[in-house]
Design a protein around this motif. Structure first.
Motif, PDB file in Angstrom:
ATOM      1  N   GLY A 184       0.836  -1.198   0.000  1.00  0.00           N
ATOM      2  CA  GLY A 184       0.000   0.000   0.000  1.00  0.00           C
ATOM      3  C   GLY A 184       0.868   1.243   0.000  1.00  0.00           C
ATOM      4  N   SER A 185       0.262   2.368  -0.363  1.00  0.00           N
ATOM      5  CA  SER A 185       1.008   3.620  -0.408  1.00  0.00           C
ATOM      6  C   SER A 185       0.064   4.797  -0.224  1.00  0.00           C
ATOM      7  CB  SER A 185       1.761   3.762  -1.738  1.00  0.00           C
ATOM      8  OG  SER A 185       0.850   3.869  -2.817  1.00  0.00           O
ATOM      9  N   LEU A 186       0.634   5.876   0.285  1.00  0.00           N
ATOM     10  CA  LEU A 186      -0.039   7.173   0.381  1.00  0.00           C
ATOM     11  C   LEU A 186       0.820   8.168  -0.373  1.00  0.00           C
ATOM     12  CD1 LEU A 186      -2.043   9.283   1.520  1.00  0.00           C
ATOM     13  CD2 LEU A 186      -0.590   9.394   3.568  1.00  0.00           C
ATOM     14  N   ARG A 187       0.245   8.817  -1.392  1.00  0.00           N
ATOM     15  CA  ARG A 187       0.999   9.730  -2.247  1.00  0.00           C
ATOM     16  C   ARG A 187       0.387  11.125  -2.169  1.00  0.00           C
ATOM     17  NH1 ARG A 187       1.012  11.080  -8.139  1.00  0.00           N
ATOM     18  NH2 ARG A 187      -1.042  10.110  -8.190  1.00  0.00           N
ATOM     19  N   TYR A 188       1.244  12.123  -1.990  1.00  0.00           N
ATOM     20  CA  TYR A 188       0.793  13.516  -1.962  1.00  0.00           C
ATOM     21  C   TYR A 188       1.411  14.270  -3.125  1.00  0.00           C
ATOM     22  CZ  TYR A 188       0.374  18.423  -0.687  1.00  0.00           C
ATOM     23  OH  TYR A 188       0.114  19.768  -0.729  1.00  0.00           O
ATOM     24  N   VAL A 189       0.574  14.978  -3.878  1.00  0.00           N
ATOM     25  CA  VAL A 189       1.016  15.833  -4.982  1.00  0.00           C
ATOM     26  C   VAL A 189       0.795  17.276  -4.551  1.00  0.00           C
ATOM     27  CG1 VAL A 189       0.658  16.481  -7.387  1.00  0.00           C
ATOM     28  CG2 VAL A 189       0.483  14.082  -6.699  1.00  0.00           C
ATOM     29  N   GLY A 190       1.858  18.059  -4.519  1.00  0.00           N
ATOM     30  CA  GLY A 190       1.769  19.420  -4.010  1.00  0.00           C
ATOM     31  C   GLY A 190       1.073  20.378  -4.958  1.00  0.00           C
ATOM     32  N   LYS A 191       0.806  21.554  -4.440  1.00  0.00           N
ATOM     33  CA  LYS A 191       0.103  22.592  -5.194  1.00  0.00           C
ATOM     34  C   LYS A 191       1.047  23.277  -6.169  1.00  0.00           C
ATOM     35  CE  LYS A 191      -2.335  26.980  -4.411  1.00  0.00           C
ATOM     36  NZ  LYS A 191      -2.774  27.947  -3.385  1.00  0.00           N
ATOM     37  N   SER A 192       0.541  23.573  -7.365  1.00  0.00           N
ATOM     38  CA  SER A 192       1.277  24.353  -8.349  1.00  0.00           C
ATOM     39  C   SER A 192       0.281  25.183  -9.137  1.00  0.00           C
ATOM     40  CB  SER A 192       2.087  23.449  -9.287  1.00  0.00           C
ATOM     41  OG  SER A 192       1.234  22.601 -10.037  1.00  0.00           O
ATOM     42  N   THR A 193       0.787  26.039 -10.021  1.00  0.00           N
ATOM     43  CA  THR A 193      -0.086  26.849 -10.868  1.00  0.00           C
ATOM     44  C   THR A 193       0.102  26.455 -12.322  1.00  0.00           C
ATOM     45  OG1 THR A 193       1.594  28.581 -11.000  1.00  0.00           O
ATOM     46  CG2 THR A 193      -0.075  28.799  -9.276  1.00  0.00           C
ATOM     47  N   LEU A 194      -0.913  26.739 -13.133  1.00  0.00           N
ATOM     48  CA  LEU A 194      -0.902  26.325 -14.532  1.00  0.00           C
ATOM     49  C   LEU A 194       0.092  27.130 -15.363  1.00  0.00           C
ATOM     50  CD1 LEU A 194      -2.102  24.648 -16.835  1.00  0.00           C
ATOM     51  CD2 LEU A 194      -3.891  26.390 -17.055  1.00  0.00           C
ATOM     52  N   GLY A 195       0.159  28.455 -15.166  1.00  0.00           N
ATOM     53  CA  GLY A 195       1.026  29.265 -16.022  1.00  0.00           C
ATOM     54  C   GLY A 195       1.260  30.651 -15.451  1.00  0.00           C
ATOM     55  N   ILE A 196       2.010  31.442 -16.207  1.00  0.00           N
ATOM     56  CA  ILE A 196       2.309  32.823 -15.839  1.00  0.00           C
ATOM     57  C   ILE A 196       1.260  33.742 -16.454  1.00  0.00           C
ATOM     58  CG2 ILE A 196       3.959  34.704 -16.200  1.00  0.00           C
ATOM     59  CD1 ILE A 196       4.913  32.787 -14.135  1.00  0.00           C
ATOM     60  N   GLY A 197       0.868  34.772 -15.728  1.00  0.00           N
ATOM     61  CA  GLY A 197      -0.126  35.721 -16.228  1.00  0.00           C
ATOM     62  C   GLY A 197      -1.488  35.486 -15.613  1.00  0.00           C
ATOM     63  N   GLN A 198      -2.319  36.507 -15.668  1.00  0.00           N
ATOM     64  CA  GLN A 198      -3.614  36.456 -15.000  1.00  0.00           C
ATOM     65  C   GLN A 198      -4.514  35.358 -15.550  1.00  0.00           C
ATOM     66  OE1 GLN A 198      -5.683  40.186 -15.068  1.00  0.00           O
ATOM     67  NE2 GLN A 198      -7.378  39.475 -13.792  1.00  0.00           N
ATOM     68  N   LEU A 199      -4.500  35.121 -16.864  1.00  0.00           N
ATOM     69  CA  LEU A 199      -5.378  34.120 -17.452  1.00  0.00           C
ATOM     70  C   LEU A 199      -5.046  32.708 -16.983  1.00  0.00           C
ATOM     71  CD1 LEU A 199      -5.656  35.381 -21.153  1.00  0.00           C
ATOM     72  CD2 LEU A 199      -7.329  35.642 -19.315  1.00  0.00           C
ATOM     73  N   LEU A 200      -3.778  32.449 -16.681  1.00  0.00           N
ATOM     74  CA  LEU A 200      -3.350  31.090 -16.351  1.00  0.00           C
ATOM     75  C   LEU A 200      -2.938  30.931 -14.900  1.00  0.00           C
ATOM     76  CD1 LEU A 200      -1.239  30.236 -19.524  1.00  0.00           C
ATOM     77  CD2 LEU A 200      -3.640  29.757 -19.076  1.00  0.00           C
ATOM     78  N   ASN A 201      -3.268  31.891 -14.057  1.00  0.00           N
ATOM     79  CA  ASN A 201      -2.945  31.803 -12.636  1.00  0.00           C
ATOM     80  C   ASN A 201      -3.981  30.926 -11.937  1.00  0.00           C
ATOM     81  OD1 ASN A 201      -1.662  32.245 -10.192  1.00  0.00           O
ATOM     82  ND2 ASN A 201      -2.761  34.160  -9.798  1.00  0.00           N
ATOM     83  N   LEU A 202      -3.958  29.643 -12.287  1.00  0.00           N
ATOM     84  CA  LEU A 202      -4.946  28.684 -11.802  1.00  0.00           C
ATOM     85  C   LEU A 202      -4.252  27.596 -11.000  1.00  0.00           C
ATOM     86  CD1 LEU A 202      -6.955  28.331 -15.141  1.00  0.00           C
ATOM     87  CD2 LEU A 202      -7.474  29.826 -13.195  1.00  0.00           C
TER      88      LEU A 202
END
Length: 268
Positions: A184-202
């Protein structure tokens, strides 16, 4: 006359050097430096009423890694590795989206990535193993281009600050011909953003999922069952789909829901 076909040529040298030192048969210390390169090109971008064709420059990344490896998974009680790295990224090529929703490529500036990662395995008993892995990254756009000054010291896209995994494996021979394995395993994927700029700051990432499995071996045959995302966690792996509506911030690539798999295998 025949139409002219424009030609461009460029010669690029990408050096790499590595050094390994083994003070003992189960310990290795290493140092490596290398460069990477992506070619330049043309990109079409524009606003709602105008369209321009512009050239984006080649980008280059220089990375230095140093680390330590110890033990052997098949022989040692404890084994693993630790690695640190520093990367300098010049004239970063980034895929962005214009106001009409059309993708284009441009250079957003210079950045750096400092990373640490490690892995350790522990054979608690001859039948039971534990393992864990962790990484941490510090990324910054420290010299943005003139059009991206507002992104100064912003994290580079698609680089999570943290991530990790812990797992276990149990194996036992029930009889001479029958063996049981549970993992068994527990995996954590950290937070990141999609891209640079207001449109892609997701935002994307920032989720954890559990997987478990078991296998019964009978001679040369095996029967297994595995369950992924045991807790049926809902998360966003990648915040992108349709470029014409991505700015609404409603798109996501969901995790696979709780999924069970039953398998039968044999050896020939």
């Amino acid at each position: 006359p025949e139409p002219a076909n424009p030609k461009r040529g460029r010669f690029v040298v990408l050096p790499m050097a590595a050094l390994t030192w083994r003070p003992s048969p189960t310990i290795a210390v290493f140092l490596q430096a290398q460069q990477g390169y992506r070619a330049s090109g043309l990109s079409v971008a524009g606003a709602a009423t105008t369209t321009t064709v512009q050239r984006f420059d080649a980008d280059r990344i220089t990375t230095i890694e140093a680390g330590l490896k110890f033990g052997e998974a098949q022989r040692s009680r404890v084994w693993g590795d630790v690695t640190t790295s520093v990367a300098r990224w010049v004239d970063i090529q980034s895929d962005l989206i214009d106001t009409r929703g059309l993708p284009y490529t441009t250079n957003i500036g210079d950045g750096r990535v400092i990373g640490v990662e490690g892995y350790v395995g522990w054979r608690v008993t001859p039948q039971f193993d534990l393992d864990a892995a962790l990484f941490a990254n510090l990324s910054r756009l420290d010299k943005p281009g003139p059009l991206y000054a507002a992104a100064l010291d912003r994290e580079l896209p698609n680089i999570a600050e943290l991530g990790g995994r812990v797992g276990f494996r149990f194996h036992r021979a029930l009889t001479e011909r029958i063996g049981l394995t549970i993992d068994g395993s527990l995996r954590y994927v950290g937070k990141s953003t999609l891209g640079i700029g207001q449109l892609l700051n997701l935002d994307q990432g920032d989720y954890a999922e559990i997987s478990v499995g078991s296998r019964v071996e009978i001679g040369r045959f095996g029967v297994s069952i595995n369950v992924r995302n045991l807790g049926n966690v809902v998360g966003n792996r990648f915040a992108y789909g349709n470029p014409f509506s991505v700015a609404a911030g409603t798109q996501s690539t969901p995790l696979r829901p709780r999924t069970a798999r039953i398998g039968i295998d044999t050896k020939f």
